[in-house]
Design an enzyme around this catalytic site. Structure first.
Site, mmCIF file in Angstrom:
data_model
loop_
_atom_site.group_PDB
_atom_site.id
_atom_site.type_symbol
_atom_site.label_atom_id
_atom_site.label_comp_id
_atom_site.label_asym_id
_atom_site.label_seq_id
_atom_site.Cartn_x
_atom_site.Cartn_y
_atom_site.Cartn_z
ATOM 1 N N TYR A 144 0.800 -1.108 0.031
ATOM 2 C CA TYR A 144 0.144 0.033 0.055
ATOM 3 C C TYR A 144 1.034 1.223 0.002
ATOM 4 O O TYR A 144 2.131 0.996 -0.443
ATOM 5 C CB TYR A 144 -0.809 -0.058 1.101
ATOM 6 C CG TYR A 144 -1.956 0.976 1.220
ATOM 7 C CD1 TYR A 144 -2.898 1.203 0.673
ATOM 8 C CD2 TYR A 144 -2.205 1.682 2.497
ATOM 9 C CE1 TYR A 144 -3.963 2.003 0.445
ATOM 10 C CE2 TYR A 144 -3.080 2.527 2.623
ATOM 11 C CZ TYR A 144 -3.940 2.777 1.634
ATOM 12 O OH TYR A 144 -4.996 3.645 1.757
ATOM 13 N N ARG A 197 -6.285 9.737 -10.965
ATOM 14 C CA ARG A 197 -5.415 10.561 -9.853
ATOM 15 C C ARG A 197 -5.076 9.245 -8.880
ATOM 16 O O ARG A 197 -5.602 8.952 -7.967
ATOM 17 C CB ARG A 197 -6.404 11.545 -9.463
ATOM 18 C CG ARG A 197 -5.715 12.547 -8.410
ATOM 19 C CD ARG A 197 -5.246 11.963 -7.056
ATOM 20 N NE ARG A 197 -6.428 11.589 -5.892
ATOM 21 C CZ ARG A 197 -6.656 10.764 -5.125
ATOM 22 N NH1 ARG A 197 -5.780 9.914 -4.864
ATOM 23 N NH2 ARG A 197 -7.617 11.094 -4.318
ATOM 24 N N LYS A 215 -5.519 -1.984 -2.056
ATOM 25 C CA LYS A 215 -6.550 -1.446 -1.250
ATOM 26 C C LYS A 215 -7.219 -3.008 -1.030
ATOM 27 O O LYS A 215 -7.686 -3.309 0.130
ATOM 28 C CB LYS A 215 -7.732 -0.643 -2.111
ATOM 29 C CG LYS A 215 -7.218 0.701 -2.126
ATOM 30 C CD LYS A 215 -7.492 1.702 -0.822
ATOM 31 C CE LYS A 215 -6.830 2.986 -1.190
ATOM 32 N NZ LYS A 215 -7.127 3.792 0.139
ATOM 33 N N GLU A 286 -12.228 4.366 -6.102
ATOM 34 C CA GLU A 286 -10.955 4.818 -5.760
ATOM 35 C C GLU A 286 -9.959 5.539 -6.742
ATOM 36 O O GLU A 286 -9.643 5.331 -7.870
ATOM 37 C CB GLU A 286 -9.945 3.365 -5.331
ATOM 38 C CG GLU A 286 -8.698 3.744 -4.428
ATOM 39 C CD GLU A 286 -9.193 4.285 -3.102
ATOM 40 O OE1 GLU A 286 -9.906 3.484 -2.420
ATOM 41 O OE2 GLU A 286 -8.585 5.320 -2.717
ATOM 42 N N ASP A 287 -9.500 6.719 -6.061
ATOM 43 C CA ASP A 287 -8.593 7.489 -7.045
ATOM 44 C C ASP A 287 -9.073 7.829 -8.287
ATOM 45 O O ASP A 287 -8.303 7.822 -9.343
ATOM 46 C CB ASP A 287 -7.287 6.821 -7.145
ATOM 47 C CG ASP A 287 -6.400 6.652 -5.583
ATOM 48 O OD1 ASP A 287 -7.261 7.272 -4.731
ATOM 49 O OD2 ASP A 287 -5.314 6.405 -5.789
ATOM 50 N N ASP A 309 -14.060 6.056 -1.704
ATOM 51 C CA ASP A 309 -13.103 6.035 -0.392
ATOM 52 C C ASP A 309 -12.225 7.255 -0.164
ATOM 53 O O ASP A 309 -12.253 7.952 0.902
ATOM 54 C CB ASP A 309 -12.142 4.786 -0.827
ATOM 55 C CG ASP A 309 -11.206 4.693 0.440
ATOM 56 O OD1 ASP A 309 -11.532 4.709 1.379
ATOM 57 O OD2 ASP A 309 -9.937 4.274 0.137
ATOM 58 N N ASP A 310 -11.883 7.882 -1.322
ATOM 59 C CA ASP A 310 -11.318 9.179 -1.103
ATOM 60 C C ASP A 310 -12.110 10.345 -0.605
ATOM 61 O O ASP A 310 -11.754 11.327 0.439
ATOM 62 C CB ASP A 310 -10.426 9.776 -2.603
ATOM 63 C CG ASP A 310 -9.656 8.542 -3.196
ATOM 64 O OD1 ASP A 310 -8.618 8.256 -2.308
ATOM 65 O OD2 ASP A 310 -10.119 8.023 -4.060
ATOM 66 N N ASN A 465 -0.423 11.843 0.010
ATOM 67 C CA ASN A 465 0.325 10.593 -0.380
ATOM 68 C C ASN A 465 0.891 10.601 -1.752
ATOM 69 O O ASN A 465 0.546 11.099 -2.724
ATOM 70 C CB ASN A 465 -0.514 9.163 -0.370
ATOM 71 C CG ASN A 465 -1.136 9.046 1.061
ATOM 72 O OD1 ASN A 465 -0.529 9.194 1.892
ATOM 73 N ND2 ASN A 465 -2.541 8.764 1.152
#
Ligand SMILES: NC(=O)C1=CN([C@@H]2O[C@H](COP(=O)(O)OP(=O)(O)OC[C@H]3O[C@@H](n4cnc5c(N)ncnc54)[C@H](O)[C@@H]3O)[C@@H](O)[C@H]2O)C=CC1
Ligand SMILES: CC(=O)C(=O)O
Ligand SMILES: [Mg+2]
Length: 625
Positions: A144, A197, A215, A286-287, A309-310, A465
């Site tokens: 991760y 992203r 994840k 995600e992302d 999630d973000d 991150n």
């Protein structure tokens, strides 16, 4: 009937175990034995095919009787290893790279460790998850953030075996049938990205599948989701990363990203396909770049079991940390609405945190319209163009509710576009939160300005991150601001030695504390959708997990080593909220009425017993009929 027997009788624990075997399996969690003696798993392959199937492969741990039964004799070295010996041998290889490994792109060792772990993942899933679960603190930074970022950046070179599914713009009209190419009959959890992203690394196109895989590794290790029932997905609609478009070795579609209705048509088709084949699946987005993150969330959240999630996971983790910061000041959590919060970054994560923080404050203030309005005044939002006010032309609609009125900011000596340093100087915030993806944004100047904070324990959360994108390091924060601060970063950092035996704690403020529990709680309750209340219950559970003593010592999040325990608690809290909101449709034999009957402790036991453990099952061959 005792609860354990009740669960066993209803086959809620594992594939039809005998009670004694289930108890033995539970006890073996730490020792990684096989479950010989329990109800076997029927497989329809044998010989070399079993060795090449990571779901069933045990490698050198196949017993002689099993080798006979599955036609494996002669295909393995003769010495039968215990599962523990297997792990010991593997760890010798892995630990070769232990020498002072540092995180981040300059660390060649982290990538080497990822390769070794990935090879194990490809050949023996049970052993891979045993290693990961037992050493989660050590290897979460490899599978991760931060290393997964490096993996995604180098994915074309690292790619060996495919993992997960790819739905591309070229597959339009085919997805409903393609989805049946996935070998598993049941899928509980999908993590999907479009690669636009990835962490703070921008558009990585098809290479972003690494984040979905990472994840889901945490879903297995922390939430005990069966690895045979997880599915990483990449929706490849092209990339706007010119370097990748020019790269002859790039693995994805070499075209610019689809946009508008064309883009939506691909994502819609994907959602329809996966929910048709697996109506009970949960999809974690995600992302996705902010532009689509909010739109897709609004488009699907009332129809499908999905969350972002973000936007939502990050918000919950940030709120739990911010409530911890209030407690660390010696104040009750209900003082949260008094906090002045500066957020750097107005993307999916920053706006997600602000929306949730505002609602949390408003609830504490009585949940009225005026409470909601008054909460707005606690936030100052800064993006790449500086402080956001109502004078900003073409303001992003998602940021609009947090734009400050010019008249308000003038009173503070600020204006549209004021720099972060100026904002911190004038606002003297209690909290400075970074979700900007700009490494070093909290410069010496910014941190010096924060010395004027009105808080006794200012909170600094550089949450971006991977490591190199962190807005500051703990060394920088503690050395400039002193030992009283509370520090939480998105990627892990070591604690800081402050001298005189004192330690500056580096907390990891990452959505990994919540998304596994949100997914597991949703799965085990069969919630129709994922409501705000469920997300709030998850965040409150995490906030309440920390003891006063730890909080006062600057520890506002639990250690990653206890992530399985936290996830159980979070999942149980989510289930109870699902029941309270009447959203439960049940899971397997646990129907809605039975869920409603469970008290708090029984709900937790139900969660614990439903989790998959990395233990070898006994395998028996039967030909397919
Ligand atoms: N710790 C955690 O659990 C999580 C961390 N993140 C991290 O948050 C970061 C941002 O993610 P998104 O919001 O999705 O990205 P995004 O790209 O949508 O948003 C970035 C925002 O930062 C702003 N920004 C850029 N330069 C700036 C500057 N010099 N000063 C102030 N603001 C600036 C941009 O204008 C934009 O509003 C990423 O690094 C991501 O890894 C995201 C989700 C969870
Ligand atoms: C942690 C996470 O989800 C991110 O950085 O995007
Ligand atoms: Mg993310």
């Amino acid at each position: 009937m005792p609860f354990l027997s009740y669960l066993l009788a209803r086959r809620l624990i594992r594939p039809a175990p005998a009670a004694a075997a289930a108890a033995a399996a539970a006890a073996s969690w730490r020792s990684f034995t096989t479950t010989e003696g329990s109800r076997p798993i029927i497989v329809h392959k044998r010989s070399i095919d079993i060795l090449h199937d990571p779901w069933f492969n045990k490698g050198t741990a196949f017993s002689m009787t099993e080798r006979d039964r599955l036609d494996l004799r002669g295909l393995l070295p003769p010495n039968v290893m215990t599962p523990q010996q297997q792990i010991d041998r593997f760890m010798v290889d892995l630990k070769r790279f232990q020498v002072n490994a540092r995180d981040g792109p300059s660390d060649t060792n982290s990538l080497a460790k990822w390769r070794i772990l990935n090879r194990l993942h490809d050949r023996n899933e049970t052993m891979y998850y045993k290693v990961l679960t037992d050493h989660i603190e050590e290897y979460a930074p490899i599978v991760y953030t931060p290393t997964v970022g490096l993996v995604c950046q180098n994915y074309s070179g690292l790619f060996r075996r495919p993992r997960g599914m790819y739905f591309s713009a070229a597959d339009r009209g085919e997805m409903m049938s393609m989805v049946y190419n996935w070998p598993a009959e049941q899928v509980d959890m999908i993590v999907v990205t479009d690669g636009s992203r990835i962490l703070g690394l921008g558009d990585l196109g098809v290479q972003g599948i690494g984040i979905a895989i990472g994840k889901l590794d945490l879903y297995v290790a922390a939430a005990g989701i069966n690895p045979q029932r997880v599915l990483p997905v990449m929706i490849d609609v092209g990339t706007n990363n010119e370097k990748l478009l020019q790269d002859p070795l790039y693995l994805g579609l070499q075209q610019h990203r689809l946009d508008g209705e064309d883009y939506l048509a691909v994502v819609d088709e994907f959602m329809e396909a996966v929910f048709t084949r697996w109506p009970h699946v949960i999809v974690q987005f995600e992302d996705f770049q902010s532009k689509w993150a909010f739109k897709l969330l609004q488009r699907y959240r009332n129809t499908y079991r999905m969350f972002n999630d973000d936007v939502q996971g990050t918000a919950g983790v940030a709120i739990a940390g911010l409530l911890g910061a209030v407690r660390a000041q010696g104040s009750p959590m209900t003082d949260f609405p008094k906090q002045k919060i500066v957020v750097a970054g107005a993307g999916s994560a920053g706006i997600g945190v602000l929306n949730t923080a505002r609602k949390t404050m408003a609830r504490m203030l009585g949940n009225t319209e005026s409470a909601f309005e008054s909460a707005r005044k606690q936030f100052w939002l800064v993006d790449a163009k500086g402080l956001i006010t109502d004078e900003r032309p073409d303001i992003d609609p998602d940021a609009l509710p947090f734009s400050r009125k010019s008249i308000e900011v003038e009173r503070h000596g600020l204006k549209e576009g004021s720099s972060l340093t100026e904002v911190v100087k004038k606002v003297k915030p209690d909290v400075l939160l970074g979700l900007s993806a700009v490494g070093g944004l909290f410069s010496r100047e910014v941190l010096e300005a924060l010395k004027e904070s009105t808080s006794t324990r200012p909170a600094i959360f550089p949450m971006s991150n991977p490591t190199k994108n962190a807005e500051c390091t703990p060394e920088e924060a503690f050395s400039i601001l002193g030992e009283q601060i509370l520090f939480a970063s998105g990627s892990p950092f070591n604690n800081v030695q402050l001298g005189n035996g004192k330690i500056g704690h580096s907390n990891q403020g990452n959505n990994m504390y919540l998304f596994p529990g949100i997914g597991l709680g949703t799965l085990l309750s069969g919630a129709r959708v994922i409501s705000d209340g469920m997300l709030q219950a998850a965040a409150e559970c995490l906030a309440a997990y920390m003891k006063d003593e730890d909080i006062h010592n600057g520890i506002i999040y639990p250690p990653i080593s206890s992530i399985r325990d936290i996830t159980q608690e979070v999942a149980a809290a989510v289930i109870r909220e699902v029941v309270a909101e009447d959203l439960a449709e049940g899971h397997r034999d646990m129907d809605t009425r039975e869920l409603q009957r469970l008290d708090k402790e029984e709900t937790l036991q139900y969660v614990k017993k439903s989790m998959w453990d990395p233990v070898y099952p006994t395998l028996v061959y039967r030909s397919e009929v």
